[in-house]
Design a protein around this motif. Structure first.
Motif, PDB file in Angstrom:
ATOM      1  N   PRO A 209       0.808  -1.220   0.000  1.00  0.00           N
ATOM      2  CA  PRO A 209       0.000   0.000   0.000  1.00  0.00           C
ATOM      3  C   PRO A 209       0.840   1.268   0.000  1.00  0.00           C
ATOM      4  CG  PRO A 209      -0.101  -1.104   2.126  1.00  0.00           C
ATOM      5  CD  PRO A 209       0.560  -2.047   1.183  1.00  0.00           C
ATOM      6  N   VAL A 210       0.326   2.270  -0.692  1.00  0.00           N
ATOM      7  CA  VAL A 210       0.964   3.583  -0.750  1.00  0.00           C
ATOM      8  C   VAL A 210       0.250   4.504   0.235  1.00  0.00           C
ATOM      9  CG1 VAL A 210       1.518   5.577  -2.202  1.00  0.00           C
ATOM     10  CG2 VAL A 210       1.600   3.264  -3.167  1.00  0.00           C
ATOM     11  N   THR A 211       0.992   5.101   1.125  1.00  0.00           N
ATOM     12  CA  THR A 211       0.444   6.077   2.059  1.00  0.00           C
ATOM     13  C   THR A 211       1.204   7.382   1.860  1.00  0.00           C
ATOM     14  OG1 THR A 211       1.966   5.392   3.817  1.00  0.00           O
ATOM     15  CG2 THR A 211      -0.170   4.293   3.741  1.00  0.00           C
ATOM     16  N   GLY A 212       0.858   8.397   2.620  1.00  0.00           N
ATOM     17  CA  GLY A 212       1.594   9.636   2.463  1.00  0.00           C
ATOM     18  C   GLY A 212       1.045  10.787   3.259  1.00  0.00           C
ATOM     19  N   LYS A 213       1.770  11.893   3.182  1.00  0.00           N
ATOM     20  CA  LYS A 213       1.371  13.131   3.838  1.00  0.00           C
ATOM     21  C   LYS A 213       1.443  14.262   2.819  1.00  0.00           C
ATOM     22  CE  LYS A 213       3.083  11.747   8.395  1.00  0.00           C
ATOM     23  NZ  LYS A 213       3.985  12.092   9.530  1.00  0.00           N
TER      24      LYS A 213
END
Length: 275
Positions: A209-213
């Protein structure tokens, strides 16, 4: 949890009626979500692993290796005999990130021991899924689709009940590589669903999974947010939502986005004008 399909026209192609019901918005039981677990608990078609696990833990997830086999149990908990079909399907993924099995294709390199069989009420059958060969890319991602319709569907008039379950097939590369490529950032959608999105392409070989801010700076101040975890199929691009349009006033923004996949981080800056 059930597919409600009409008996009309099903004497020749039963599966077409199931597909029409799915496209028409019928609620479909999935082996990897809560509605699928409820369907299996209440009766109908059920899917479990050889170790007895069901629900969200039900999936084939292993390193891709030619000859690898996994056994799943298909059980008929309904009160009617069912005709069951089993097929491995490749995933399709939309720009919004939604994935669904391509029912017009089969997953190359994967075979099932029992593509079609009958199940009496209360009966079950073990189905073996085999990865015959590993693609040149070294990985393969798809779904196992299991459909059950009443054996007497050709003689039934009116509305009948069918079942559809999906099991995740993940044949991972022996060595994972991670890569994300960002495209344009723009406002997308209409009405309340309008949002500022960033197109991100998975250039690696995993579906971690790709997460981010995200930080949005303008003359009016700074807004911080997080990105919803999203799995992106290798080679596919998905529009990740950075912020809802309603939360942004007209003006010029500098968006600093940090994308994280496993332990790999990619930071980028985009200039955006909101009108």
């Amino acid at each position: 949890m059930q597919l409600m399909v009409s008996g009309a026209g099903l004497k020749t192609v039963a599966a077409a009626g199931v597909l029409a019901a799915a496209v028409g918005g019928a609620v479909i039981a999935r082996a990897d979500d809560s509605s699928g677990r409820a369907a299996q608990a209440e009766g109908g078609l059920a899917l479990s692993t050889s170790t007895g696990s069901t629900g969200s833990t039900l999936k084939v997830d292993r390193v891709a290796q030619a000859g690898a086999t996994d056994t799943l149990k298909v059980a008929n908990n309904s009160k009617k005999a069912l005709t069951v079909t089993v097929a491995a399907r490749p995933w399709t993924q939309s720009a919004s990130g939604v994935v669904s099995p391509n029912r017009r294709a089969t997953l190359g390199g994967v075979s099932v021991s029992e593509p079609s069989f009958a199940l009496a009420p209360g009966a079950s059958k073990d189905v073996t899924v085999t990865l015959g060969s590993v693609p040149a890319a070294g990985y393969l991602y798809g779904a196992l689709e299991v459909i059950g319709v009443p054996a007497d569907i050709a003689k039934t008039k009116g509305i009948v009940t069918g079942y559809r379950l999906l099991d995740t097939l993940r044949y991972n590369a022996a060595t994972a590589t991670y890569g994300l490529k960002a495209g344009a950032a723009k406002l997308s959608g209409t009405g309340t669903s309008r949002a500022l999105v960033l197109s991100v392409k998975n250039t690696g070989n995993t579906i971690a999974p790709v997460t981010g801010k995200v930080t949005l700076k303008s003359a009016l101040g700074t807004k911080n947010g997080t990105l919803k975890a999203t799995r992106i199929l290798p080679g596919k691009s998905v529009s990740l939502a950075l912020a809802t349009a309603s939360s942004l006033k007209a003006g010029k923004y500098t968006a600093t986005v940090t994308l994280t996949q496993n332990k790999q981080k990619t930071t980028l800056t985009k200039k955006i004008t909101v009108r």
